[in-house]
Design a protein around this motif. Structure first.
Motif, PDB file in Angstrom:
ATOM      1  N   ALA A 105      -1.977  10.942  -6.235  1.00  0.00           N
ATOM      2  CA  ALA A 105      -2.064   9.499  -6.463  1.00  0.00           C
ATOM      3  C   ALA A 105      -2.365   9.133  -7.910  1.00  0.00           C
ATOM      4  O   ALA A 105      -1.982   8.058  -8.363  1.00  0.00           O
ATOM      5  CB  ALA A 105      -3.119   8.890  -5.548  1.00  0.00           C
ATOM      6  N   SER A 147       0.859  -1.181   0.000  1.00  0.00           N
ATOM      7  CA  SER A 147       0.000   0.000   0.000  1.00  0.00           C
ATOM      8  C   SER A 147       0.895   1.230   0.000  1.00  0.00           C
ATOM      9  O   SER A 147       2.100   1.143   0.278  1.00  0.00           O
ATOM     10  CB  SER A 147      -0.889   0.002   1.244  1.00  0.00           C
ATOM     11  N   SER A 148       0.329   2.381  -0.290  1.00  0.00           N
ATOM     12  CA  SER A 148       1.109   3.624  -0.266  1.00  0.00           C
ATOM     13  C   SER A 148       1.709   3.863   1.110  1.00  0.00           C
ATOM     14  O   SER A 148       2.853   4.304   1.231  1.00  0.00           O
ATOM     15  CB  SER A 148       0.225   4.808  -0.675  1.00  0.00           C
ATOM     16  N   LEU A 199       6.234  11.780  -1.614  1.00  0.00           N
ATOM     17  CA  LEU A 199       6.646  11.151  -2.861  1.00  0.00           C
ATOM     18  C   LEU A 199       8.152  11.038  -2.895  1.00  0.00           C
ATOM     19  O   LEU A 199       8.861  11.728  -2.160  1.00  0.00           O
ATOM     20  CB  LEU A 199       6.144  11.933  -4.072  1.00  0.00           C
ATOM     21  N   LYS A 215       4.664   1.530   1.500  1.00  0.00           N
ATOM     22  CA  LYS A 215       5.779   2.027   0.688  1.00  0.00           C
ATOM     23  C   LYS A 215       6.445   3.216   1.364  1.00  0.00           C
ATOM     24  O   LYS A 215       7.670   3.315   1.395  1.00  0.00           O
ATOM     25  CB  LYS A 215       5.284   2.463  -0.702  1.00  0.00           C
ATOM     26  N   LEU A 216       5.633   4.119   1.924  1.00  0.00           N
ATOM     27  CA  LEU A 216       6.181   5.291   2.606  1.00  0.00           C
ATOM     28  C   LEU A 216       7.064   4.867   3.767  1.00  0.00           C
ATOM     29  O   LEU A 216       8.166   5.397   3.947  1.00  0.00           O
ATOM     30  CB  LEU A 216       5.064   6.220   3.080  1.00  0.00           C
ATOM     31  N   THR A 274       7.674   8.521  -7.595  1.00  0.00           N
ATOM     32  CA  THR A 274       6.756   7.523  -7.050  1.00  0.00           C
ATOM     33  C   THR A 274       5.912   8.188  -5.987  1.00  0.00           C
ATOM     34  O   THR A 274       6.454   8.787  -5.053  1.00  0.00           O
ATOM     35  CB  THR A 274       7.543   6.357  -6.400  1.00  0.00           C
ATOM     36  N   GLU A 275       4.597   8.094  -6.120  1.00  0.00           N
ATOM     37  CA  GLU A 275       3.742   8.655  -5.066  1.00  0.00           C
ATOM     38  C   GLU A 275       3.752   7.699  -3.886  1.00  0.00           C
ATOM     39  O   GLU A 275       3.789   6.490  -4.042  1.00  0.00           O
ATOM     40  CB  GLU A 275       2.313   8.928  -5.579  1.00  0.00           C
ATOM     41  N   LEU A 276       3.732   8.267  -2.707  1.00  0.00           N
ATOM     42  CA  LEU A 276       3.756   7.493  -1.466  1.00  0.00           C
ATOM     43  C   LEU A 276       2.618   7.954  -0.564  1.00  0.00           C
ATOM     44  O   LEU A 276       2.822   8.316   0.588  1.00  0.00           O
ATOM     45  CB  LEU A 276       5.115   7.679  -0.770  1.00  0.00           C
ATOM     46  N   GLY A 277       1.426   7.980  -1.109  1.00  0.00           N
ATOM     47  CA  GLY A 277       0.272   8.495  -0.385  1.00  0.00           C
ATOM     48  C   GLY A 277      -0.037   9.901  -0.861  1.00  0.00           C
ATOM     49  O   GLY A 277       0.500  10.356  -1.872  1.00  0.00           O
ATOM     50  N   ASP A 278      -0.892  10.599  -0.123  1.00  0.00           N
ATOM     51  CA  ASP A 278      -1.298  11.925  -0.578  1.00  0.00           C
ATOM     52  C   ASP A 278      -0.425  13.050  -0.035  1.00  0.00           C
ATOM     53  O   ASP A 278      -0.636  14.212  -0.356  1.00  0.00           O
ATOM     54  CB  ASP A 278      -2.770  12.195  -0.252  1.00  0.00           C
TER      55      ASP A 278
END
Length: 148
Positions: free
Chosen positions: A82, A24-25, A60, A28-29, A53-57
């Motif tokens: 996202a 999930s984001s 990144l 990943k974060l 790469t996005e890592l949630g809202d």
């Protein structure tokens, strides 16, 4: 009717397998945070990104070169991050600063960019990050093979 139920069950099983192992984001974060150095004031910016790469809202990772990346944590949620087709960074004299610069998120309709203020910049240990991702993929494959 039985074949329709069997096809539906098979489709659901395949869908579950295709998402198994994906981080999930938020996961990943946490992985990226674990491989990030201390906060720094700015980063050198060459005018274009090698990837992102996005890592949630509100976070990144941006690659300024193939082997150089930074974790950018934003001051708040960044609308559209996202599903953004592209992003940009503001900069002054070839530097992106955590105090003054922004991530610009391209609207999916090609409209105006939404500015998102950068709260912190942390350099990523790219080799260690890639090694952790590789280990995670191997563990996921082993887990799937064990369940089949």
């Amino acid at each position: 009717m039985k074949s329709l139920i069997a096809v539906a069950a098979l489709s659901l099983t395949l869908a579950a397998c295709s998402t198994a192992g994906r981080l999930s984001s938020a996961d990943k974060l946490e992985l990226y945070r674990a491989h990030a150095g201390a906060p720094q004031q700015d980063l050198q910016y060459f005018g274009s990104l090698n990837g992102w790469t996005e890592l949630g809202d509100s976070a990144l990772a941006v690659w300024t070169r193939p082997s150089e990346a930074y974790l950018l944590e934003l001051r708040g949620p960044c609308e559209g991050l996202a599903y953004a087709p592209a992003i940009g960074l503001t900069s002054q004299m070839g530097r992106v600063s955590s105090r003054f610069d922004k991530v610009l998120v391209r609207d999916t309709t090609g409209g105006p960019r939404v500015p998102c203020f950068i709260g912190s910049i942390r350099k990523l240990d790219v080799p260690a990050l890639r090694a952790s991702e590789k280990e995670r993929r191997k563990a996921d494959i082993a887990e799937r093979e064990a369940t089949t």
